[in-house]
Design a protein around this motif. Structure first.
Motif, short mmCIF file in Angstrom:
data_model
loop_
_atom_site.label_atom_id
_atom_site.label_comp_id
_atom_site.label_asym_id
_atom_site.label_seq_id
_atom_site.Cartn_x
_atom_site.Cartn_y
_atom_site.Cartn_z
N THR A 95 -22.95 56.82 -91.83
CA THR A 95 -22.10 57.44 -91.20
C THR A 95 -21.47 58.80 -91.41
O THR A 95 -20.75 58.67 -92.77
CB THR A 95 -21.05 56.60 -90.57
N CYS A 145 -15.30 54.45 -89.02
CA CYS A 145 -15.11 54.86 -87.66
C CYS A 145 -15.39 53.47 -86.73
O CYS A 145 -15.94 52.52 -87.26
CB CYS A 145 -16.24 55.87 -87.47
N LEU A 167 -13.50 48.08 -76.88
CA LEU A 167 -14.76 48.93 -77.54
C LEU A 167 -16.06 48.24 -77.02
O LEU A 167 -17.12 48.88 -76.38
CB LEU A 167 -14.78 49.14 -78.74
O1 M6R Z 1 -22.23 52.16 -89.41
P1 M6R Z 1 -20.72 52.34 -89.60
O2 M6R Z 1 -19.95 50.95 -89.76
O3 M6R Z 1 -20.25 53.50 -90.27
O4 M6R Z 1 -20.53 52.68 -87.98
C1 M6R Z 1 -19.48 52.93 -87.47
C2 M6R Z 1 -19.25 53.05 -85.75
O5 M6R Z 1 -20.15 54.00 -85.53
C3 M6R Z 1 -19.74 51.92 -85.29
O6 M6R Z 1 -18.89 50.74 -85.75
C4 M6R Z 1 -19.66 52.09 -83.94
O7 M6R Z 1 -18.32 51.91 -83.13
C5 M6R Z 1 -20.46 50.87 -83.33
N1 M6R Z 1 -21.36 51.24 -82.18
C6 M6R Z 1 -19.41 49.77 -82.73
O8 M6R Z 1 -20.12 48.75 -81.99
#
Ligand code: M6R
Length: 369
Positions: free
Chosen positions: A109, A57, A241
């Motif tokens: 996540t 994600c 983003l």
């Molecule tokens: O911990 P994760 O890498 O699974 O998190 C995925 C996303 O929630 C995360 O990359 C989010 O998009 C960030 N806030 C981006 O800066």
């Protein structure tokens, strides 16, 4: 703890030379052979893989999108990249010959965890690329390749992103080695170029003021567009983003080739547009196509802000602003071209007086579906 920086995010942007170097460390032997035995996957199973599905994600998914270009190029294995939360609800086709690579900084996540569980139930081989030792996703996966970015505190992901790209590249090289798609000499050359990335990132950080000054001049921007092509496309998405997340500015990333299929209608007088330009030494014609895109948006009044490779003579005359990143092979370029966009968002949020590390409505790890 912030190491003298005003925010964790700025510190973590500055940690990136080490994040990449540490992720490369100890994974290659003296003969330029990848030694990823730590993953504990049966090499025979990896040889049989017919498809890779990357699940992630947010920023981690953009790392996956970058990885697709490299892994398909090096290993000739089809790579699909899918948002974890979309994957599970559409009866996806995975089987024992599918390698499902999840990418998660936190390893917690929920969307990604559920997608990995689903993939496992379908019999797929699951590999977690993760930055957090012992977290849930690597524990529940068949194998893990850790990124060594160190703890990431700021909600906006920066150093984990570059470490994720680095780790997926190690995986790609390993698969290429194992399956005989890459010669030792090729692997050696790519590893040598990867080894030079940390000092090249540092040279960008040393010139941070150039892009910070631009950010300070744009504190009242209400919308910023980002264009990129090939590996520059996910970089453009990531730049957008970052700006949404921490500066609360409407931002959108587009594949530069899509411009004429719609987005160009958005361009009017003064619209800021970042363009991530491919190397002029790279794949034939891509560079000139993106330079044409710069001209097209500029002719319609856009303020063109360009990220280009050092030595690119063609862009300056069409750009209000150019930030040059050091020369590197095209596939490695995201490890450099992302950095000025991170610095831009961080500085813009800072001048707006916002809480850079803890943006509104967001959590560092999203542990609900
Ligand atoms: O911990 P994760 O890498 O699974 O998190 C995925 C996303 O929630 C995360 O990359 C989010 O998009 C960030 N806030 C981006 O800066």
């Amino acid at each position: 703890e912030k190491g003298g920086y005003p925010s964790f995010m700025e510190k973590e942007i500055n940690d990136q030379p080490a994040a990449v170097a540490d992720t490369l460390l100890g994974r290659v032997d003296a003969f330029s052979r990848l030694t990823l035995d730590e993953m504990r996957i049966d090499p025979e199973a990896l040889k049989k893989v017919t498809k890779i599905v990357v699940l992630a994600c947010g920023t981690s998914a953009y790392a996956g999108s970058v990885a697709k270009y490299a892994i398909e190029n090096w290993c000739r294995i089809p790579v699909e990249v899918e948002l974890s939360h979309e994957f599970r609800y559409r009866d996806p086709i995975v089987d024992a010959n599918t390698l499902v690579v999840s990418i998660s900084q936190s390893g917690e996540t929920m969307d990604t965890l559920m997608a990995v569980r689903y993939a496992k139930e379908q019999g797929a081989l699951t590999l977690s690329i993760c930055n957090t030792n012992g977290s849930t996703i690597p524990r529940e996966s068949d194998a893990v390749l850790y990124t060594h970015a160190g703890p990431e505190i700021a909600v906006a992901s920066t150093k984990a992103f570059l470490a994720q790209i680095t780790a997926t590249y190690l995986l790609g090289l390993y698969l290429g080695q194992l399956r005989g798609n890459l010669f030792t000499g090729q692997i050696k050359d790519i590893l040598a170029d990867l080894g030079k990335i940390p000092s090249k990132i540092q040279s960008i950080l040393d010139r941070a003021e150039e892009i910070k000054e631009l950010a300070r001049s744009m504190s009242d921007a209400s919308s910023v567009l980002f264009l990129g092509r090939h590996v520059g496309y996910p970089v453009a998405m990531e730049g957008a983003l970052k700006l949404k997340e921490i500066a609360y500015i409407h931002a959108e990333g587009f594949a530069a080739g899509e411009l004429k299929h719609g987005p160009i209608a958005l361009i009017d007088e003064g619209q800021p547009v970042f363009v991530v330009v491919p190397s002029p030494r790279g794949r034939d014609s891509l560079h000139s196509k993106v330079v044409s895109n710069i001209q097209e948006v500029r002719a319609r009044g856009a303020k063109t802000l360009v990220i280009a490779e050092a030595g690119d003579q063609a862009v300056a005359e069409f750009a209000e602003f150019v930030f040059y990143v050091p020369e590197t092979p095209t596939l490695l370029m995201p490890l450099l071209s992302t950095v000025p966009l991170q610095l831009f968002a961080c500085e813009l949020a800072t001048v707006k007086g916002l809480d850079v590390d803890q943006p509104r409505n967001l959590a560092k790890s999203v542990t609900v579906e």
